[in-house]
Design a protein around this motif. Structure first.
Motif, mmCIF file in Angstrom:
data_model
loop_
_atom_site.group_PDB
_atom_site.id
_atom_site.type_symbol
_atom_site.label_atom_id
_atom_site.label_comp_id
_atom_site.label_asym_id
_atom_site.label_seq_id
_atom_site.Cartn_x
_atom_site.Cartn_y
_atom_site.Cartn_z
ATOM 1 N N GLY A 2 -1.315 6.213 -10.716
ATOM 2 C CA GLY A 2 -2.610 5.555 -10.910
ATOM 3 C C GLY A 2 -2.448 4.157 -11.479
ATOM 4 N N ILE A 3 -1.512 4.009 -12.393
ATOM 5 C CA ILE A 3 -1.234 2.677 -12.943
ATOM 6 C C ILE A 3 -0.724 1.748 -11.849
ATOM 7 C CG2 ILE A 3 0.257 1.410 -14.543
ATOM 8 C CD1 ILE A 3 0.150 3.861 -16.381
ATOM 9 N N GLY A 4 0.090 2.305 -10.936
ATOM 10 C CA GLY A 4 0.572 1.500 -9.810
ATOM 11 C C GLY A 4 -0.564 1.023 -8.930
ATOM 12 N N VAL A 5 -1.552 1.905 -8.711
ATOM 13 C CA VAL A 5 -2.716 1.510 -7.911
ATOM 14 C C VAL A 5 -3.476 0.396 -8.618
ATOM 15 C CG1 VAL A 5 -4.961 2.287 -7.043
ATOM 16 C CG2 VAL A 5 -2.942 3.731 -6.767
ATOM 17 N N GLY A 63 -7.742 7.192 -8.602
ATOM 18 C CA GLY A 63 -7.897 5.936 -7.860
ATOM 19 C C GLY A 63 -9.152 5.193 -8.244
ATOM 20 N N ALA A 64 -10.251 5.938 -8.438
ATOM 21 C CA ALA A 64 -11.514 5.297 -8.823
ATOM 22 C C ALA A 64 -11.394 4.653 -10.203
ATOM 23 C CB ALA A 64 -12.643 6.326 -8.808
ATOM 24 N N ILE A 65 -10.783 5.396 -11.146
ATOM 25 C CA ILE A 65 -10.621 4.860 -12.500
ATOM 26 C C ILE A 65 -9.706 3.635 -12.484
ATOM 27 C CG2 ILE A 65 -9.688 5.369 -14.800
ATOM 28 C CD1 ILE A 65 -10.561 8.284 -14.322
ATOM 29 N N ALA A 96 0.829 -1.209 0.000
ATOM 30 C CA ALA A 96 0.000 0.000 0.000
ATOM 31 C C ALA A 96 0.862 1.258 0.000
ATOM 32 C CB ALA A 96 -0.933 -0.006 1.214
ATOM 33 N N VAL A 97 1.944 1.241 0.798
ATOM 34 C CA VAL A 97 2.841 2.404 0.860
ATOM 35 C C VAL A 97 3.507 2.651 -0.491
ATOM 36 C CG1 VAL A 97 5.004 3.260 1.839
ATOM 37 C CG2 VAL A 97 3.270 2.268 3.336
ATOM 38 N N LEU A 98 3.999 1.594 -1.111
ATOM 39 C CA LEU A 98 4.677 1.747 -2.402
ATOM 40 C C LEU A 98 3.716 2.230 -3.484
ATOM 41 C CD1 LEU A 98 7.008 -1.402 -2.393
ATOM 42 C CD2 LEU A 98 7.637 0.984 -1.960
ATOM 43 N N SER A 99 2.483 1.747 -3.466
ATOM 44 C CA SER A 99 1.497 2.190 -4.448
ATOM 45 C C SER A 99 1.097 3.640 -4.206
ATOM 46 C CB SER A 99 0.261 1.291 -4.394
ATOM 47 O OG SER A 99 0.606 -0.041 -4.689
ATOM 48 N N GLY A 100 0.851 3.952 -2.935
ATOM 49 C CA GLY A 100 0.486 5.325 -2.597
ATOM 50 C C GLY A 100 1.609 6.305 -2.840
ATOM 51 N N LEU A 101 2.855 5.829 -2.803
ATOM 52 C CA LEU A 101 4.001 6.711 -3.003
ATOM 53 C C LEU A 101 4.007 7.322 -4.406
ATOM 54 C CD1 LEU A 101 6.557 7.788 -1.663
ATOM 55 C CD2 LEU A 101 7.797 5.826 -2.587
ATOM 56 N N ILE A 123 -19.079 -6.950 -3.905
ATOM 57 C CA ILE A 123 -17.659 -7.239 -4.162
ATOM 58 C C ILE A 123 -17.030 -6.092 -4.964
ATOM 59 C CG2 ILE A 123 -16.044 -8.844 -5.217
ATOM 60 C CD1 ILE A 123 -17.472 -9.967 -2.791
ATOM 61 N N ARG A 124 -17.780 -5.633 -5.960
ATOM 62 C CA ARG A 124 -17.275 -4.543 -6.805
ATOM 63 C C ARG A 124 -17.056 -3.290 -5.955
ATOM 64 N NH1 ARG A 124 -20.526 -5.374 -10.734
ATOM 65 N NH2 ARG A 124 -22.179 -3.988 -10.024
ATOM 66 N N ALA A 125 -17.986 -2.975 -5.088
ATOM 67 C CA ALA A 125 -17.870 -1.784 -4.244
ATOM 68 C C ALA A 125 -16.704 -1.916 -3.267
ATOM 69 C CB ALA A 125 -19.170 -1.556 -3.482
ATOM 70 N N GLN A 126 -16.478 -3.122 -2.745
ATOM 71 C CA GLN A 126 -15.390 -3.330 -1.784
ATOM 72 C C GLN A 126 -14.032 -3.003 -2.405
ATOM 73 O OE1 GLN A 126 -15.036 -7.349 -0.331
ATOM 74 N NE2 GLN A 126 -12.999 -6.998 0.528
ATOM 75 N N PHE A 127 -13.761 -3.575 -3.566
ATOM 76 C CA PHE A 127 -12.443 -3.371 -4.172
ATOM 77 C C PHE A 127 -12.295 -1.967 -4.765
ATOM 78 C CE2 PHE A 127 -12.544 -7.922 -3.757
ATOM 79 C CZ PHE A 127 -11.230 -8.227 -3.445
ATOM 80 N N LEU A 128 -13.405 -1.412 -5.217
ATOM 81 C CA LEU A 128 -13.346 -0.033 -5.699
ATOM 82 C C LEU A 128 -13.062 0.919 -4.537
ATOM 83 C CD1 LEU A 128 -13.656 1.792 -8.169
ATOM 84 C CD2 LEU A 128 -16.104 1.959 -7.663
ATOM 85 N N ALA A 129 -13.656 0.661 -3.395
ATOM 86 C CA ALA A 129 -13.416 1.488 -2.210
ATOM 87 C C ALA A 129 -11.962 1.378 -1.751
ATOM 88 C CB ALA A 129 -14.361 1.073 -1.088
ATOM 89 N N GLU A 130 -11.391 0.180 -1.849
ATOM 90 C CA GLU A 130 -9.980 0.021 -1.484
ATOM 91 C C GLU A 130 -9.075 0.855 -2.386
ATOM 92 O OE1 GLU A 130 -8.377 -3.864 -0.987
ATOM 93 O OE2 GLU A 130 -10.163 -4.637 0.051
ATOM 94 N N ALA A 131 -9.363 0.836 -3.693
ATOM 95 C CA ALA A 131 -8.550 1.608 -4.638
ATOM 96 C C ALA A 131 -8.663 3.106 -4.360
ATOM 97 C CB ALA A 131 -8.979 1.295 -6.066
ATOM 98 N N ILE A 132 -9.894 3.564 -4.088
ATOM 99 C CA ILE A 132 -10.101 4.995 -3.799
ATOM 100 C C ILE A 132 -9.407 5.385 -2.494
ATOM 101 C CG2 ILE A 132 -11.857 6.696 -3.187
ATOM 102 C CD1 ILE A 132 -13.739 5.297 -5.152
ATOM 103 N N LEU A 133 -9.505 4.529 -1.481
ATOM 104 C CA LEU A 133 -8.849 4.817 -0.201
ATOM 105 C C LEU A 133 -7.331 4.877 -0.370
ATOM 106 C CD1 LEU A 133 -8.951 5.228 2.854
ATOM 107 C CD2 LEU A 133 -8.931 2.733 3.106
ATOM 108 N N LEU A 134 -6.790 3.953 -1.131
ATOM 109 C CA LEU A 134 -5.348 3.921 -1.371
ATOM 110 C C LEU A 134 -4.897 5.208 -2.071
ATOM 111 C CD1 LEU A 134 -2.920 2.036 -0.985
ATOM 112 C CD2 LEU A 134 -3.376 1.112 -3.266
#
Length: 394
Positions: A285-288, A372-374, A28-33, A316-327
């Motif tokens: 964004g590509i890293g995310v 992140g959402a995209i 998560a840190v490396l992606s957010g970086l 399931i779709r909302a869960q993983f989309l929320a993770e990407a947006i949070l990241l």
């Protein structure tokens, strides 16, 4: 008896997103970086640019934009012309003129001492300066004073800020070598924003220049100030006033226009750097997206278990989309703080006012969430389409 449809509350969705990010902190840190670097780069570039421009605007507000500079131009044959000795009095008598002063270049160079080679001028020039010059151009003294009724009759000199620095003059009372004689420094100017040519000049009084250097009394540059409302009208009348016979040989410029042009160039350069920051944001964004794809592959059993317990595809779709947006949000927040911090440090180091438009960090954070959402859409859709049986058997 109908089976009630499963529901996913917002609080549960947020908890799942946080759990997904915490499960692999290093990833998560490396992606957010990547996201953080892109946002920090954009905010720092824009913030540093706007802070430096704020300083220019602040200085212009202090010294005004109502100064015009008059110099000799070229005749129709391309030869350099000269201003007349009585040009300054005529400018001062023009209606609307509040102040007028002048300088004149002399064919003498300034050196730190007689031991310096003659050709090592360092780009410094000697100028004869009118007594009213500081008031006209908005110059202030960092040390010492301007010429007085006593010092203008003596071998004394006032140095521009860059001149003093290049010659190693740190205080008044020190001496420099001009025209085969020593001159005592009686003043050192602060940097002059609207007349930067004075920063690299050593200025002597007309009385001393006439006695020592054979000054002919002809000005090279005339500085004029008027009320803001009268600037454009006076600008049109100055050439005819300065040289009634050949007004086309007179050049009139407005130094503040050059500063405005410089700001325009700075803004273009800032736009270029913002483009580079946007590319960094895209890479983040590509890293995310890459992280979320790997996460979906690693958590197929979890997806299958949740589906078998009643979770619908949208859940399931909302869960993983929320993770990407949070990241992306966490990376963007870190980038905003880093970008504002870098801007503040640079502004503090240079003595600039900190000027970061609120819209920039807010817009940057919104853009980050959008990225992140995209980036999370495809992994989220892929996760939702995973059959429960295939996921549990993997």
């Amino acid at each position: 008896m109908s089976v009630p449809r499963s529901r996913l509350r917002s609080s549960d969705l947020a908890g799942l997103a946080f759990h997904g990010v915490r499960a692999h902190p290093m990833r998560a840190v490396l992606s957010g970086l990547g996201i953080a670097i892109g946002i920090a780069a954009m905010i720092a570039v824009i913030g540093i640019s706007t802070s430096s421009q704020a300083l220019v605007q602040q200085r212009l507000a202090e010294i005004g934009t109502n100064m015009l500079t008059i110099t000799a131009g070229k005749d129709f044959l391309g030869n350099e012309t000269k201003l007349s000795p009585d040009a300054v009095p005529r400018v001062r008598h023009l209606d609307g003129v509040a102040e007028a002063s002048w300088t004149s270049d002399v064919k003498v160079h300034v050196y730190r001492s007689p031991a310096v080679p003659t050709g090592a001028t360092g780009g410094l020039v000697v100028r004869v300066a009118d007594q009213r010059l500081p008031e006209t151009v908005g110059a202030t003294l960092a040390q010492g004073s301007w010429f007085t009724s006593v010092t203008r009759e003596l071998d004394t000199v006032v140095l521009g800020s860059a001149t003093a620095e290049k010659l190693g003059i740190t205080r008044i009372g020190m001496q420099v070598w001009m025209g085969e004689r020593l001159f005592t420094v009686v003043g050192i100017l602060d940097p002059v924003l609207l007349a930067p040519e004075l920063n690299t000049a050593a200025m002597v009084s007309p009385e001393r220049a006439t006695a020592v250097f054979g000054f002919d009394g002809i000005p090279t540059t005339i500085y004029e100030r008027s009320a803001d409302a009268d600037v454009l009208g006076i600008r049109d009348r100055l050439p005819l006033t300065v040289d009634p016979a050949s007004p086309g040989d007179v050049k009139v410029s407005r130094p503040s226009d050059a500063l405005a042009a410089k700001n325009t160039v700075d803004q273009v350069f800032t736009g270029l750097l913002v483009g580079v920051g946007s590319i960094a944001l895209l890479v983040g964004g590509i890293g995310v997206a890459n992280t979320m794809v790997i996460t979906v592959l690693e958590r197929r059993r979890e997806i299958g278990l949740r589906r078998s317990l009643g979770a619908a595809r949208p859940h399931i779709r909302a869960q993983f989309l929320a993770e990407a947006i949070l990241l992306a949000f966490l990376g963007g927040l870190a980038g905003v703080l880093l970008g504002v911090g870098v801007t503040g440090a640079v502004a503090l180091a240079n003595g600039w006012p900190l000027a970061v438009p609120v819209l920039i960090p807010v817009g940057g954070l919104v853009a980050t969430v959008a990225v992140g959402a995209i980036a999370g859409v495809l992994p989220a859709v892929r996760a939702s389409r995973t059959p429960p049986t295939a996921a549990l058997s993997s």
